[in-house]
Design a protein around this motif. Structure first.
Motif, short mmCIF file in Angstrom:
data_model
loop_
_atom_site.label_atom_id
_atom_site.label_comp_id
_atom_site.label_asym_id
_atom_site.label_seq_id
_atom_site.Cartn_x
_atom_site.Cartn_y
_atom_site.Cartn_z
N ILE B 163 0.99 -1.16 -0.01
CA ILE B 163 -0.05 -0.03 0.08
C ILE B 163 0.81 1.27 0.01
O ILE B 163 0.83 2.13 -0.79
CB ILE B 163 -0.77 -0.05 1.18
CG1 ILE B 163 -1.98 -1.10 1.20
CG2 ILE B 163 -1.62 1.32 1.23
CD1 ILE B 163 -2.89 -1.57 2.30
N TYR B 164 1.75 1.31 0.81
CA TYR B 164 2.90 2.21 0.91
C TYR B 164 3.35 2.53 -0.56
O TYR B 164 3.55 3.62 -0.72
CB TYR B 164 3.87 1.96 2.00
CG TYR B 164 5.00 3.07 2.05
CD1 TYR B 164 4.65 4.55 2.63
CD2 TYR B 164 6.44 2.94 1.51
CE1 TYR B 164 5.41 5.54 2.48
CE2 TYR B 164 7.14 3.77 1.65
CZ TYR B 164 6.71 5.50 1.85
OH TYR B 164 7.79 6.27 2.07
N SER B 165 4.02 1.53 -0.80
CA SER B 165 4.83 1.84 -2.13
C SER B 165 3.72 2.17 -3.32
O SER B 165 4.06 3.11 -4.09
CB SER B 165 5.51 0.45 -2.82
OG SER B 165 4.51 -0.35 -3.68
N ASN B 166 2.37 1.81 -3.31
CA ASN B 166 1.31 2.57 -4.08
C ASN B 166 1.22 4.01 -3.80
O ASN B 166 1.36 4.95 -4.90
CB ASN B 166 0.06 1.67 -4.16
CG ASN B 166 -1.01 2.27 -5.03
OD1 ASN B 166 -1.81 3.09 -4.26
ND2 ASN B 166 -0.91 2.27 -6.00
N MET B 167 1.23 4.12 -2.56
CA MET B 167 0.76 5.56 -2.28
C MET B 167 1.86 6.73 -2.53
O MET B 167 1.72 8.00 -3.03
CB MET B 167 0.47 5.82 -0.76
CG MET B 167 -0.79 5.32 -0.41
SD MET B 167 -0.86 5.23 1.34
CE MET B 167 -2.70 4.69 1.63
N THR B 168 3.31 6.21 -2.53
CA THR B 168 4.29 7.11 -3.08
C THR B 168 4.22 7.55 -4.29
O THR B 168 4.78 8.65 -4.83
CB THR B 168 5.71 6.51 -2.77
OG1 THR B 168 5.81 5.03 -3.44
CG2 THR B 168 6.05 6.09 -1.36
N GLY B 169 3.40 6.79 -5.17
CA GLY B 169 3.29 7.12 -6.71
C GLY B 169 2.07 8.09 -6.73
O GLY B 169 2.03 8.70 -7.83
N ILE B 170 1.26 8.42 -5.88
CA ILE B 170 0.12 9.32 -6.06
C ILE B 170 0.66 10.69 -5.63
O ILE B 170 1.32 10.96 -4.91
CB ILE B 170 -0.74 8.80 -4.87
CG1 ILE B 170 -1.30 7.55 -5.17
CG2 ILE B 170 -2.04 10.04 -5.04
CD1 ILE B 170 -2.18 6.83 -4.12
N LYS B 198 -6.41 2.29 -4.75
CA LYS B 198 -6.96 0.99 -4.82
C LYS B 198 -5.79 -0.21 -5.28
O LYS B 198 -5.92 -1.35 -4.78
CB LYS B 198 -7.99 1.14 -6.02
CG LYS B 198 -9.13 0.19 -5.63
CD LYS B 198 -10.26 0.60 -6.42
CE LYS B 198 -10.39 -0.40 -7.65
NZ LYS B 198 -11.38 -0.15 -8.58
N PRO B 199 -5.16 0.15 -6.31
CA PRO B 199 -4.34 -1.07 -6.85
C PRO B 199 -3.47 -1.39 -5.63
O PRO B 199 -3.21 -2.83 -5.42
CB PRO B 199 -3.26 -0.40 -7.67
CG PRO B 199 -3.87 0.83 -8.17
CD PRO B 199 -4.68 1.52 -7.15
N GLY B 200 -3.06 -0.44 -4.67
CA GLY B 200 -2.16 -1.10 -3.46
C GLY B 200 -2.89 -1.88 -2.70
O GLY B 200 -2.70 -2.88 -2.16
N LEU B 201 -4.20 -1.30 -2.42
CA LEU B 201 -5.20 -2.05 -1.55
C LEU B 201 -5.50 -3.34 -1.95
O LEU B 201 -5.84 -4.45 -1.21
CB LEU B 201 -6.43 -0.97 -1.40
CG LEU B 201 -7.16 -1.10 -0.34
CD1 LEU B 201 -6.45 -0.63 0.87
CD2 LEU B 201 -8.21 -0.10 -0.50
N ILE B 202 -5.95 -3.48 -3.18
CA ILE B 202 -6.04 -4.77 -3.73
C ILE B 202 -5.28 -5.82 -3.46
O ILE B 202 -5.08 -6.87 -3.18
CB ILE B 202 -6.66 -4.81 -5.22
CG1 ILE B 202 -7.86 -4.19 -5.34
CG2 ILE B 202 -6.81 -6.31 -5.78
CD1 ILE B 202 -8.46 -3.54 -6.58
N PHE B 275 -0.04 -6.28 -9.61
CA PHE B 275 1.24 -6.70 -9.41
C PHE B 275 2.47 -5.94 -10.36
O PHE B 275 3.80 -6.52 -10.30
CB PHE B 275 1.43 -8.49 -9.59
CG PHE B 275 0.51 -9.22 -8.65
CD1 PHE B 275 0.77 -8.92 -7.25
CD2 PHE B 275 -0.47 -9.67 -9.17
CE1 PHE B 275 0.03 -9.68 -6.49
CE2 PHE B 275 -1.44 -10.41 -8.26
CZ PHE B 275 -1.31 -10.27 -6.77
N GLY B 276 2.03 -5.06 -11.00
CA GLY B 276 3.19 -4.04 -11.55
C GLY B 276 3.77 -4.48 -12.77
O GLY B 276 4.78 -4.11 -13.11
#
Lengths: 396, 278
Positions: B163-170, B198-202, B275-276
């Protein structure tokens, strides 16, 4: 001591290492190592005991189907200190009398390993140190050889523990253990164990029914003589009565831990663990032999064992010597299988020997053959059906 | 990409594919095979899924514990990750360190630590009693509650990190823009930030749920023998009752349910993106 360290790590993984009844054998080794470390036994006693337990001077890791030296027999037990103790107690005397080299392998005779070896046709073990439960399961799988009672002497063990596919190596009990400080009065049997009003608090029972069903039957009002045949449904209904107050133990060390952390006030646990708790709590935690369930560690011989049936049977017969069994008792506290050893036990140690006549008199000898019988349900033996119902009740 | 170049790439991954085939796919097929051949050929083992109440119960327990664990873990993980994404550099380093610290501790140590805290005479019970909040100690461990506490604790880093790694991209500017256009803080979060994360959450949800399905040590220790999950029963079938057909059937079923849950998720979200891979 590196040895103890290893055992301690095993202790941490009780579930992974858990192997049914053969657990007890490993548990004994663990106990001996702890006692040695605390200086309660000397190194010599310890080594002797390990020798008896089938633990050799060298821990061999045998590759599948490796070429074997002629005139060699491999005894497998739960390793660590048991390797040396078995060698001293059972191995050396057999080498002397028979001329066959005894190698003790401490890798642990898990039932699944024995089956895999026999199925794969790559048997490297001759005699295995297991329990009644494992013996019965392996027997049904058809991977064991019958014990040859023309070589092994039935009169040198309790008749009940002379199974077709396994015979007694030593004796131990499932005993009602309690913490004096946490109960209002001494419990006198399984009826008290089930009495939540008179004896409030959590109790511990084993995850497997073997040794527990008997207690349930006595709690249901059957006299020790009428325990068998066990009524599985009745026994399981007794478990359900107190289930909310039961924490189940998987390994011997876990049962001890539950008393140590004060999570339970009473339990149906192995007497060897009860004895350790007794020592470390200066008698606060103690046990009663009354209504205890006596069972045995078992010798098994896998099919197509490399040293041959004859040598394996001779080894088992040799290990029936009471002197040898006494060495094991001194190190581990598990009772000699041979009744003749009872009067050789030092007077001050008699109270921890389940096989003393006065202790035997108040206990129930476990009826292994009952567990083998067909339950009449889905082709399951009583052992299999009760395991299923026990687990079902415990997890419901 | 040129066809010739693609061929070179194939050669480069060939050793890995070969290793996978020999050491992963082949044993996997063997396991599947045992489940339909032992003790007798056929689907007898699989019919136990329908017939036997014990197996129903164990499956229900497994799914229930996994769903609850996943829900709590992902919510808590989201909050921690959000906080990490918002704070300054210094605090973030410390927070990351704390998250990773629990990640590095052995699962056994963590399980035993929870026993010590939650047992009847443990810190929490004695604390609550001293404060006069409760009269009788609560049964906090050796039951399903204890198992869920232990599992959430174990899984938390697995939720925080994706989730954190996704959020850093927002880009925070997007939220600021929404605010500038008159959205309340909550609306800005709900309509802008949440969909972007959402992608991080999922991926966190999938990761935690799949991991929980096969969990073994924590339920075995904190459940007091009463919270039997699939993995523990596989071990019993394999080592104690030697019913390998049943053990492999359960293992295969576990694997299929992972695939099934992925397939279900894939209907609603683009897994490659999650999954990137895209």
């Amino acid at each position: 001591m590196t040895l103890t360290k290893t055992l301690y790590e095993k202790d941490l993984y009780p579930e992974i290492e858990d192997a049914g009844d053969s657990d007890f054998a490993r548990d004994c080794v663990e106990i001996a190592a702890q006692r040695l470390e605390k200086g309660q036994i000397d190194r010599r006693t310890f080594l002797q005991a390990m020798a008896i337990l089938g633990a050799g001077t060298s821990v061999m890791t045998l590759g599948g189907g490796s070429a074997k030296a002629a005139g060699e027999i491999v005894i497998v037990n739960w390793g660590g200190p048991a390797v040396e103790a078995y060698q001293k107690a059972f191995g050396d005397p057999f080498e002397k009398s028979n001329g066959t080299k005894v190698v003790i392998d401490g890798t642990g005779p898990l039932g699944s390993k024995i089956k895999a070896m026999v199925d794969a046709g790559a048997v490297t073990w001759d005699v295995c140190d297991t329990g009644t439960g494992t013996t019965l399961v392996l027997q049904k799988q058809g991977v064991l050889q019958p014990i040859d009672y023309s070589v092994v002497d039935k009169s040198k063990m309790q008749q009940q523990f002379a199974y077709e596919y396994g015979c007694a190596n030593y004796m131990f009990s499932f005993a009602l253990t309690y913490n004096k400080k946490s109960v209002p009065s001494e419990p006198t049997g399984w009826k008290d164990f089930w009495d939540l009003e008179k004896f409030p608090g959590n109790r511990t029972l084993r995850k497997q029914p073997n040794g527990m069903l008997e207690a349930c039957m006595m709690a249901a009002g059957r006299s020790p003589k009428e325990v068998y045949p066990i009524d599985i449904d009745l026994a399981v209904s007794k478990l359900k009565e107190i289930k909310d107050y039961v924490i189940a133990w998987g390994s011997g060390s876990q049962s001890q831990e539950l008393f140590r952390t004060g999570e339970v006030v009473m339990g149906n646990i192995w007497h060897t663990r009860a004895n350790l708790l007794n020592q470390e709590t200066n008698g606060d935690v103690t046990w009663t032999w009354k209504d205890g369930i006596v069972t045995a560690g078992m010798w098994n011989v896998p099919k197509n064992n490399p040293a041959g049936t004859e040598t394996a049977m001779k080894f088992i017969a040799s290990a029936q010597d009471p002197e040898q069994q006494l060495v094991l008792f001194n190190a581990m506290g598990n009772g000699p299988a041979n009744p003749a050893a009872a009067n050789m036990v030092p007077a001050d140690k008699k109270y921890i020997d389940p096989g003393q006549p006065e202790n035997l008199a108040v206990q129930v000898l476990q009826n292994g053959p009952w567990y083998e019988e067909d339950s009449g349900v889905r082709n399951l033996t009583n052992d299999e059906l009760s395991r299923e119902k026990w687990l079902d009740a415990l997890s419901s | 990409m040129h066809a010739s170049l693609r061929r070179v790439y194939w050669w480069l991954i060939a050793p890995a594919v070969l290793l996978m085939l020999v050491f992963y796919i082949y044993p996997l097929i063997q396991v599947l095979w045992i489940s339909v051949t032992d003790p007798v050929p056929g689907f007898g083992n699989y019919s136990e899924l329908i017939d036997r109440s014990l197996i129903h119960r164990i499956w229900m327990t497994t799914v229930r514990v996994c769903v609850i664990t996943t829900a709590i873990t992902v919510v808590c993980g989201y909050i921690v990750a959000y906080a990490m994404a918002q704070v300054g550099e210094r605090q973030r380093t410390w927070m990351m360190f704390c998250v990773l610290l629990t990640f590095w501790l052995s699962v056994l140590i963590r399980a035993f630590a929870w026993v010590m805290l939650l047992r009847t005479q443990g810190l929490i019970n004695t604390g609550l009693q001293e404060l006069g909040i409760i009269d009788q100690p609560l049964q906090l461990v050796r039951n399903e509650f204890g198992v869920i506490v232990g599992m959430v604790h174990f899984m938390l880093p697995l939720a925080v990190l994706p989730i954190y790694s996704n959020m850093t991209g927002i880009q925070d500017r997007l939220v600021s823009a929404a605010r500038g256009l008159g959205a309340s803080p909550w609306v800005a979060f709900k309509d802008v930030y949440l969909p972007l994360s959402k992608p991080g959450l999922i991926s966190a949800t999938i990761l935690v749920f799949v991991f929980s399905l096969g969990f073994f040590i924590t339920p075995a220790l904190l459940g007091g023998g009463k919270v039997v999950m699939i993995s523990e029963y596989i071990q019993v079938s394999f080592e104690e009752t030697l019913r390998w057909g049943q053990a492999t059937m359960l293992a295969s079923t576990l694997l299929f349910s992972v695939f099934l849950s992925l397939a279900l998720v894939a209907r609603f979200v683009d897994l490659k993106k999650v999954f990137g891979a895209r």
